[in-house]
Design an enzyme around this catalytic site. Structure first.
Site, PDB file in Angstrom:
ATOM      1  N   PRO A 210       2.583 -48.644  34.551  1.00 55.10           N
ATOM      2  CA  PRO A 210       2.410 -47.311  35.142  1.00 55.10           C
ATOM      3  C   PRO A 210       2.398 -47.357  36.669  1.00 55.10           C
ATOM      4  CG  PRO A 210       0.297 -48.131  34.373  1.00 55.10           C
ATOM      5  CD  PRO A 210       1.324 -49.157  33.979  1.00 55.10           C
TER       6      PRO A 210
ATOM      7  N   ARG B  44       3.256 -43.889  38.976  1.00 54.92           N
ATOM      8  CA  ARG B  44       2.860 -42.532  39.364  1.00 54.92           C
ATOM      9  C   ARG B  44       1.515 -42.106  38.786  1.00 54.92           C
ATOM     10  NH1 ARG B  44       6.705 -38.780  40.524  1.00 54.92           N
ATOM     11  NH2 ARG B  44       8.195 -40.083  39.394  1.00 54.92           N
TER      12      ARG B  44
ATOM     13  N   ARG C  90      10.158 -36.664  48.479  1.00 53.70           N
ATOM     14  CA  ARG C  90      10.384 -36.181  47.114  1.00 53.70           C
ATOM     15  C   ARG C  90      10.979 -34.771  47.041  1.00 53.70           C
ATOM     16  NH1 ARG C  90       6.936 -35.403  43.748  1.00 53.70           N
ATOM     17  NH2 ARG C  90       8.093 -36.169  41.958  1.00 53.70           N
TER      18      ARG C  90
ATOM     19  N   CYS D  14      16.112 -32.587  61.713  1.00 49.02           N
ATOM     20  CA  CYS D  14      17.353 -31.816  61.821  1.00 49.02           C
ATOM     21  C   CYS D  14      18.194 -31.950  60.565  1.00 49.02           C
ATOM     22  CB  CYS D  14      18.119 -32.259  63.054  1.00 49.02           C
ATOM     23  SG  CYS D  14      17.133 -32.006  64.530  1.00 49.02           S
TER      24      CYS D  14
HETATM   25  C1  LIG Z   1       9.472 -47.174  38.675  1.00 49.99           C
HETATM   26  C2  LIG Z   1       9.197 -48.088  37.556  1.00 49.99           C
HETATM   27  C3  LIG Z   1       7.981 -48.021  36.874  1.00 49.99           C
HETATM   28  C4  LIG Z   1       6.921 -47.001  37.183  1.00 49.99           C
HETATM   29  O1  LIG Z   1       7.312 -45.722  36.836  1.00 49.99           O
HETATM   30  P1  LIG Z   1       6.271 -44.493  36.946  1.00 49.99           P
HETATM   31  O2  LIG Z   1       7.055 -43.335  36.507  1.00 49.99           O
HETATM   32  O3  LIG Z   1       5.865 -44.416  38.380  1.00 49.99           O
HETATM   33  O4  LIG Z   1       5.129 -44.811  36.042  1.00 49.99           O
HETATM   34  C5  LIG Z   1       7.754 -48.935  35.872  1.00 49.99           C
HETATM   35  N1  LIG Z   1       8.689 -49.871  35.539  1.00 49.99           N
HETATM   36  C6  LIG Z   1       9.870 -49.961  36.174  1.00 49.99           C
HETATM   37  C7  LIG Z   1      10.836 -50.991  35.773  1.00 49.99           C
HETATM   38  C8  LIG Z   1      10.168 -49.070  37.194  1.00 49.99           C
HETATM   39  O5  LIG Z   1      11.348 -49.155  37.816  1.00 49.99           O
END
Ligand SMILES: *Cc1c(COP(=O)(O)O)cnc(C)c1O
Length: 414
Positions: free
Chosen positions: A274, A276, A312, A342
């Site tokens: 995890p 995010r 984002r 800009c």
């Molecule tokens: C970005 C990524 C994650 C994390 O994804 P989230 O959506 O931030 O939980 C986990 N594993 C891999 C391989 C990723 O590229």
């Protein structure tokens, strides 16, 4: 963000008034809540308690050393996607033995650094990568632990830019080819097959794609066992969404129950990656209103944070809540909240009703993930400072970049 609250109209994160942080450290300023970070981590630990597991925080969501150090002390492993992230994890006191290395383009130098450090597993994404890793491990007299990142071809039902588990994506190896690739890997002398991995996308608000992917991966693990290939871990990636606006993210406890059922009686350890969902709602970006600019069709609030600080909205048209830090006396008006860069794409939020005047502070919420870690120097803007709030204390965890620092690597040709 539930560590956020008002006292007499003043917005606080934990027990710290945000206006005092803006006065002290300037804006734009990223601010994180230690309590929110720990609560998010503990929610994972509890939800998956019934299954032997390791939570490998996805470093790319926010790679600031203080956050990595906090997760390392809570017992986390780490999912990295570059040699730079490995260096950060080690500098922050992370355990190399709990690191998994993902990504489609690992360089030879990155492989050497990871073998040197003794990471838990390389998540291999192609046959060419497998051969390169075998060769480099052989040159170093080491054995590289590997898993394949398989692409289960399930639709994660999220934004196309953050969906990774479909046939047309660049990630992973097709699940139909995985069995042959595992046999190949098992025959190579400098590799040890230890696991399997998938990650189907990000900001998933629905459990069913995650459960479908798990089923497809588990079926493959059973097929591999028939080939005499037994695994130590099954890594189901990250991707659990958070609430930015009105989304209903998957219930972690329910996800934990689903996986507990699927893993009951199995010998492999569960890994999760995890990003995010551990940091996103633990951080916000503080900005100050520079100008209010009334227009014929729209009013603009021009603030001192921009797409280089928080990419984002420009990148994915992502929504972030924006709130006034201190309750003002002016009536609310509708604004497009934009930065000084800009580019027409330099916006933070459209059509927001805000009671603000010039010089007022805004908090851009849910900015803990893919905020600072995606920040750039576009328009020669120094990257923000970062502060970690801990009850009524706060710590500057990154100084604001200086103009001198931004130019430090550059040379004139004569
Ligand atoms: C970005 C990524 C994650 C994390 O994804 P989230 O959506 O931030 O939980 C986990 N594993 C891999 C391989 C990723 O590229």
């Amino acid at each position: 963000m539930n560590t956020l609250h008002r006292i007499d109209g003043r917005l606080h994160l934990e027990d710290v008034a945000l206006d005092t942080l803006a006065e002290r450290f300037g804006t734009p300023l990223y601010v994180y809540s230690r309590q929110a970070l720990e609560t998010a981590y503990r929610a994972y630990a509890e939800a998956f308690a019934a299954t032997p597991h390791l939570i490998c925080y996805a470093v790319k969501a926010n790679s600031s050393l203080a956050l990595l150090n906090l997760f390392a002390r809570l017992g986390a492993g780490f999912d990295i996607v570059s040699g730079g992230e490995l260096a950060r994890v080690l500098a922050a006191g992370g355990d190399a033995g709990k690191v998994v290395f993902s990504g489609v383009g690992k360089s030879a130098a990155e492989m050497r650094a990871a073998l040197e450090a003794g990471i838990l597993c390389f998540n291999v994404e192609s046959e060419s990568e497998l051969h390169r890793l075998n060769r480099i491990a052989g040159e170093m007299g080491r054995v590289a632990p590997i898993s394949f990142r398989v692409n289960p071809d399930v639709d994660p039902k999220t934004h196309p830019y953050i969906s990774t588990g479909l046939k047309q994506n660049k990630f992973g190896v097709p699940i139909a080819q995985a069995r042959a690739l595992y046999r190949l890997a098992a025959s190579l002398p400098h590799l040890k097959v230890t696991g399997i991995d998938c990650h189907i996308g990000s900001q998933l608000t629905d459990l069913s794609p995650l459960a479908d992917a798990a089923d497809r991966v588990l079926a493959l693990v059973d097929a591999l066992a028939e080939d005499g290939i037994t695994l130590h871990h099954i890594d189901l990636g990250g991707g659990v969404g958070i609430r930015y606006r009105d989304e209903t993210p998957p219930d972690l406890a329910a996800y934990g129950r689903v996986l507990a059922q699927k893993f009951a009686g199995r010998r492999e350890r569960l890994l999760l990656e995890p990003g995010r969902s551990l940091v996103g709602n633990a951080g916000l970006l503080l900005a100050r209103v520079e100008y209010l600019k009334p227009g014929e069709e729209k009013n603009f609030a021009i603030i001192d944070a921009a797409m280089n600080d928080l990419m984002r909205p420009a990148l994915y048209e992502a929504y972030h809540d924006i709130v006034a830090v201190n309750a003002g006396t002016t009536p609310a008006q509708r604004y497009d909240v934009v930065g000084p860069i800009c580019e027409t794409g330099d916006f933070i939020g459209f059509a927001r009703d805000l009671a603000i005047g010039e010089g007022d502070l805004l908090a851009i919420l849910s900015a803990g993930a893919y905020g600072m870690s995606m920040a750039s120097n576009y328009n020669s803007r120094p990257r923000s400072a970062e502060v970690l709030v801990d009850k009524n204390e706060f710590h500057l965890i990154r100084e604001r970049e200086t103009q001198k620092g931004m130019m430090a690597q550059e040379r004139l040709p004569c």
